[in-house]
Design an enzyme around this catalytic site. Structure first.
Site, PDB file in Angstrom:
ATOM      1  N   ARG A 137       0.864  -1.371   0.078  1.00  0.00           N
ATOM      2  CA  ARG A 137       0.439   0.409   0.073  1.00  0.00           C
ATOM      3  C   ARG A 137       1.326   1.092   0.128  1.00  0.00           C
ATOM      4  O   ARG A 137       0.861   1.980  -0.357  1.00  0.00           O
ATOM      5  CB  ARG A 137      -1.259  -0.257   1.369  1.00  0.00           C
ATOM      6  CG  ARG A 137      -1.773   1.356   1.755  1.00  0.00           C
ATOM      7  CD  ARG A 137      -2.559   1.024   2.623  1.00  0.00           C
ATOM      8  NE  ARG A 137      -2.920   1.610   3.078  1.00  0.00           N
ATOM      9  CZ  ARG A 137      -2.374   2.737   3.813  1.00  0.00           C
ATOM     10  NH1 ARG A 137      -1.932   2.711   4.360  1.00  0.00           N
ATOM     11  NH2 ARG A 137      -3.219   4.013   4.896  1.00  0.00           N
ATOM     12  N   VAL A 150       3.885   1.421  -0.849  1.00  0.00           N
ATOM     13  CA  VAL A 150       4.761   2.258  -1.945  1.00  0.00           C
ATOM     14  C   VAL A 150       4.119   2.653  -3.542  1.00  0.00           C
ATOM     15  O   VAL A 150       3.910   3.653  -3.809  1.00  0.00           O
ATOM     16  CB  VAL A 150       5.129   0.205  -2.796  1.00  0.00           C
ATOM     17  CG1 VAL A 150       5.568   0.121  -4.697  1.00  0.00           C
ATOM     18  CG2 VAL A 150       6.056  -0.142  -1.584  1.00  0.00           C
ATOM     19  N   VAL A 151       2.023   2.059  -3.552  1.00  0.00           N
ATOM     20  CA  VAL A 151       1.907   2.189  -4.922  1.00  0.00           C
ATOM     21  C   VAL A 151       1.257   3.725  -4.326  1.00  0.00           C
ATOM     22  O   VAL A 151       1.062   4.187  -5.412  1.00  0.00           O
ATOM     23  CB  VAL A 151       0.575   1.405  -4.548  1.00  0.00           C
ATOM     24  CG1 VAL A 151      -0.561   1.906  -5.933  1.00  0.00           C
ATOM     25  CG2 VAL A 151       0.377  -0.015  -4.718  1.00  0.00           C
ATOM     26  N   ASP A 177      15.504 -13.234   2.932  1.00  0.00           N
ATOM     27  CA  ASP A 177      16.984 -13.706   1.755  1.00  0.00           C
ATOM     28  C   ASP A 177      16.831 -14.764   0.739  1.00  0.00           C
ATOM     29  O   ASP A 177      17.792 -13.606  -0.143  1.00  0.00           O
ATOM     30  CB  ASP A 177      17.648 -14.550   3.762  1.00  0.00           C
ATOM     31  CG  ASP A 177      16.952 -15.726   3.874  1.00  0.00           C
ATOM     32  OD1 ASP A 177      16.168 -16.226   3.493  1.00  0.00           O
ATOM     33  OD2 ASP A 177      18.049 -16.750   4.717  1.00  0.00           O
ATOM     34  N   THR A 226       9.578 -11.172   6.595  1.00  0.00           N
ATOM     35  CA  THR A 226       9.535 -12.190   7.170  1.00  0.00           C
ATOM     36  C   THR A 226       9.929 -12.323   8.461  1.00  0.00           C
ATOM     37  O   THR A 226       9.860 -11.985   8.530  1.00  0.00           O
ATOM     38  CB  THR A 226      11.367 -13.268   6.156  1.00  0.00           C
ATOM     39  OG1 THR A 226      11.704 -14.229   7.331  1.00  0.00           O
ATOM     40  CG2 THR A 226      12.522 -12.353   6.370  1.00  0.00           C
ATOM     41  N   ASP A 285      10.689 -14.458  10.142  1.00  0.00           N
ATOM     42  CA  ASP A 285      12.442 -14.760  11.140  1.00  0.00           C
ATOM     43  C   ASP A 285      13.050 -13.740  11.522  1.00  0.00           C
ATOM     44  O   ASP A 285      13.526 -14.231  12.177  1.00  0.00           O
ATOM     45  CB  ASP A 285      12.791 -16.047   9.880  1.00  0.00           C
ATOM     46  CG  ASP A 285      12.228 -17.128   9.791  1.00  0.00           C
ATOM     47  OD1 ASP A 285      10.817 -17.574  10.553  1.00  0.00           O
ATOM     48  OD2 ASP A 285      12.626 -18.361   8.534  1.00  0.00           O
ATOM     49  N   ASP A 319      15.408 -12.104  10.641  1.00  0.00           N
ATOM     50  CA  ASP A 319      16.505 -13.370  10.338  1.00  0.00           C
ATOM     51  C   ASP A 319      18.085 -12.297   9.233  1.00  0.00           C
ATOM     52  O   ASP A 319      18.367 -12.555   8.754  1.00  0.00           O
ATOM     53  CB  ASP A 319      16.715 -15.039  10.050  1.00  0.00           C
ATOM     54  CG  ASP A 319      15.946 -15.071   8.865  1.00  0.00           C
ATOM     55  OD1 ASP A 319      15.706 -14.583   7.777  1.00  0.00           O
ATOM     56  OD2 ASP A 319      16.456 -16.305   8.551  1.00  0.00           O
ATOM     57  N   MET A 353       8.219 -21.861  14.917  1.00  0.00           N
ATOM     58  CA  MET A 353       8.732 -20.895  13.362  1.00  0.00           C
ATOM     59  C   MET A 353       9.689 -21.087  13.471  1.00  0.00           C
ATOM     60  O   MET A 353      10.540 -20.323  14.216  1.00  0.00           O
ATOM     61  CB  MET A 353       8.099 -21.113  12.600  1.00  0.00           C
ATOM     62  CG  MET A 353       6.994 -21.648  11.957  1.00  0.00           C
ATOM     63  SD  MET A 353       6.052 -19.977  10.135  1.00  0.00           S
ATOM     64  CE  MET A 353       5.560 -21.854   9.153  1.00  0.00           C
ATOM     65  N   ARG A 381      13.195 -22.122  10.304  1.00  0.00           N
ATOM     66  CA  ARG A 381      13.677 -23.504  10.605  1.00  0.00           C
ATOM     67  C   ARG A 381      15.164 -23.797  10.795  1.00  0.00           C
ATOM     68  O   ARG A 381      16.029 -24.694  11.004  1.00  0.00           O
ATOM     69  CB  ARG A 381      13.667 -23.649   8.340  1.00  0.00           C
ATOM     70  CG  ARG A 381      13.973 -24.932   7.927  1.00  0.00           C
ATOM     71  CD  ARG A 381      12.819 -25.254   7.083  1.00  0.00           C
ATOM     72  NE  ARG A 381      12.559 -24.436   5.901  1.00  0.00           N
ATOM     73  CZ  ARG A 381      11.746 -24.374   5.299  1.00  0.00           C
ATOM     74  NH1 ARG A 381      10.806 -25.286   4.894  1.00  0.00           N
ATOM     75  NH2 ARG A 381      11.552 -23.484   4.443  1.00  0.00           N
ATOM     76  N   ALA A 388       9.422 -19.537  29.426  1.00  0.00           N
ATOM     77  CA  ALA A 388       9.288 -20.964  29.358  1.00  0.00           C
ATOM     78  C   ALA A 388      10.181 -21.500  30.494  1.00  0.00           C
ATOM     79  O   ALA A 388      11.055 -21.386  30.911  1.00  0.00           O
ATOM     80  CB  ALA A 388       9.634 -21.556  27.972  1.00  0.00           C
ATOM     81  N   GLN A 424       1.178 -18.581  12.989  1.00  0.00           N
ATOM     82  CA  GLN A 424       2.209 -17.853  13.580  1.00  0.00           C
ATOM     83  C   GLN A 424       2.485 -17.348  12.004  1.00  0.00           C
ATOM     84  O   GLN A 424       2.808 -15.414  11.777  1.00  0.00           O
ATOM     85  CB  GLN A 424       3.192 -18.537  13.622  1.00  0.00           C
ATOM     86  CG  GLN A 424       3.459 -18.902  15.074  1.00  0.00           C
ATOM     87  CD  GLN A 424       4.859 -19.486  15.299  1.00  0.00           C
ATOM     88  OE1 GLN A 424       5.648 -19.417  15.831  1.00  0.00           O
ATOM     89  NE2 GLN A 424       4.260 -20.930  14.828  1.00  0.00           N
ATOM     90  N   ARG A 425       1.532 -17.047  10.472  1.00  0.00           N
ATOM     91  CA  ARG A 425       2.039 -16.576   9.673  1.00  0.00           C
ATOM     92  C   ARG A 425       1.071 -15.952   8.934  1.00  0.00           C
ATOM     93  O   ARG A 425       0.572 -14.409   8.644  1.00  0.00           O
ATOM     94  CB  ARG A 425       2.424 -17.754   8.126  1.00  0.00           C
ATOM     95  CG  ARG A 425       3.606 -18.078   8.461  1.00  0.00           C
ATOM     96  CD  ARG A 425       4.598 -17.085   7.248  1.00  0.00           C
ATOM     97  NE  ARG A 425       3.925 -17.846   6.244  1.00  0.00           N
ATOM     98  CZ  ARG A 425       4.440 -19.414   5.376  1.00  0.00           C
ATOM     99  NH1 ARG A 425       5.989 -19.300   6.085  1.00  0.00           N
ATOM    100  NH2 ARG A 425       4.287 -19.445   3.968  1.00  0.00           N
TER     101      ARG A 425
HETATM  102  O1  F6P Z   1      11.007 -18.153   6.535  1.00  0.00           O
HETATM  103  C1  F6P Z   1       9.701 -18.244   6.959  1.00  0.00           C
HETATM  104  C2  F6P Z   1       8.967 -19.505   7.351  1.00  0.00           C
HETATM  105  O2  F6P Z   1       7.936 -19.861   8.188  1.00  0.00           O
HETATM  106  C3  F6P Z   1      10.086 -20.535   8.205  1.00  0.00           C
HETATM  107  O3  F6P Z   1       9.903 -19.836   9.835  1.00  0.00           O
HETATM  108  C4  F6P Z   1       9.679 -21.379   8.294  1.00  0.00           C
HETATM  109  O4  F6P Z   1      10.487 -22.230   8.885  1.00  0.00           O
HETATM  110  C5  F6P Z   1       9.211 -21.612   6.811  1.00  0.00           C
HETATM  111  O5  F6P Z   1       9.379 -20.353   6.378  1.00  0.00           O
HETATM  112  C6  F6P Z   1       7.966 -22.083   6.333  1.00  0.00           C
HETATM  113  O6  F6P Z   1       8.179 -22.286   4.725  1.00  0.00           O
HETATM  114  P1  F6P Z   1       6.875 -22.895   4.094  1.00  0.00           P
HETATM  115  O7  F6P Z   1       5.748 -22.187   4.418  1.00  0.00           O
HETATM  116  O8  F6P Z   1       7.498 -23.005   2.513  1.00  0.00           O
HETATM  117  O9  F6P Z   1       6.701 -24.346   4.349  1.00  0.00           O
END
Ligand code: F6P
Length: 322
Positions: free
Chosen positions: A20, A22-23, A102, A125, A127, A129, A169, A171, A186, A254-255
């Site tokens: 949004r 950017v546009v 990345d 992302t 992550d 990272d 999440m 990886r 925790a 989480q996404r």
């Molecule tokens: O890079 C974001 C991420 O959600 C990572 O935390 C996770 O390992 C990966 O993507 C999962 O990817 P996919 O949705 O392709 O299974």
């Protein structure tokens, strides 16, 4: 001037806020914008359409990405990238905004280096990272989602005096795991960058907690932890000690979801700044935050070592779990 914008790799809450911005910033500068569907794959397939200020109404609060996203193998081929550059030039596109992590930035860096297409990156992302930035879009939302979920798990864990292993999440990144562990109090946390992490150390930590009078425990496990993930560790603990434990995998929950205020604000600032900088002739950069300030980072830095969760935070998590 004409620019194209795409979202690539794993989606992250806040990507829509960035699209949004950017546009609308482009609109303010009288720059035309093409929205590319399904990330790099949409570049390969020339799947793009004009975006106007009205076409990005009512999206700032939505998770996912209105442009769609994909992981694209074809882009690994130099001939495919050369064709993409020709197609972009034929369409009059003289700048590309890539919102992703990345893998997406690596692709943008190669495209820019080989073909000269001006590229700007917005870190998107969950992550968190990417080198050179303390934050990425979606991380704050994902962290809060994980924390809220584990608070709920905590209620039932203490009601039943049970051990729970909760997989989050990441990886190849422990940012979500370690920070979730701190925020949820925790009892232990396992994540890929922690070289000390082992099954034996975990058992010791749990035993020490029980000796201090703890009745229930929560262990946060990053998806990419080297001990094999929450299910594997849970099975081992059950076999070795007969524990009545439970495993929860939060996964893609989480996404998704509405981005936090912070992710909307970063998305808005980075989206507008990417356009300003492309319009001013800057290229091969991505945006980030350092010490609270917005920074521009050379795209080539995406090849640097990924930031790891701070060791002091790991120590703190351990001390505070007493
Ligand atoms: O890079 C974001 C991420 O959600 C990572 O935390 C996770 O390992 C990966 O993507 C999962 O990817 P996919 O949705 O392709 O299974």
């Amino acid at each position: 001037m004409k620019i194209a914008v795409l979202t690539s790799g794993g989606d992250a809450p806040g990507m829509n806020a960035a699209i949004r911005a950017v546009v609308r910033q482009a609109d303010a500068l009288k720059i035309e914008v093409y929205g590319v569907k399904r990330g790099l794959q949409g570049l390969v397939d020339q799947e793009w359409r004009p975006l106007t200020s009205r076409s990005v109404s009512n999206i700032i609060q939505r998770g996912g990405t209105i442009l769609g996203t994909a992981r694209c193998q074809a882009f690994l081929l130099p001939a495919v990238r050369a064709q993409v550059a020709r197609d972009l030039r034929d369409a009059g596109v003289d700048g590309l905004v890539v919102i992703g992590g990345d893998g997406s930035f690596t692709a943008a860096e190669v495209l820019n280096r080989e073909t000269g297409i001006p590229c700007a990156g917005i870190p998107g992302t969950i992550d968190n990272d990417l080198p050179g930035t303390e934050r990425t879009l979606g991380y704050d939302t994902a962290l809060n989602t994980a924390v809220e979920a584990i608070d709920r798990v905590r209620d039932t864990a203490s009601a039943h005096d049970r051990l729970f292993l909760v997989e989050v999440m990441g990886r190849s990144s422990g940012m979500i795991a370690l920070n979730t562990a701190i925020a949820c109090g925790a009892e232990a946390v396992l994540y890929p960058e922690d070289e000390q992490s082992s099954y034996e150390v975990l058992v010791e930590q749990l035993r020490a907690g029980w000796e201090r009078g703890k009745k229930s425990s929560i262990v946060v496990v990053a998806e990419g932890d080297q001990n094999g993930g929450a299910f594997h560790i849970g099975e081992r603990l059950h076999q070795d000690y007969g524990l009545d434990l439970r495993v929860v995998v939060l996964g893609h929950v989480q996404r998704g979801g509405s981005p936090t205020a912070l992710d909307r604000i970063y998305g808005s600032q980075w989206g507008a700044e990417a356009v300003n900088r492309l319009a001013a002739g800057e290229t091969a950069f991505y945006l980030g935050i350092q010490g609270g300030e917005m920074v521009s980072i050379p795209l080539a830095r995406v090849h640097d070592q990924k930031p790891a969760p701070p060791k002091e935070l790991a120590l703190l998590a351990q001390v505070l779990s007493r």
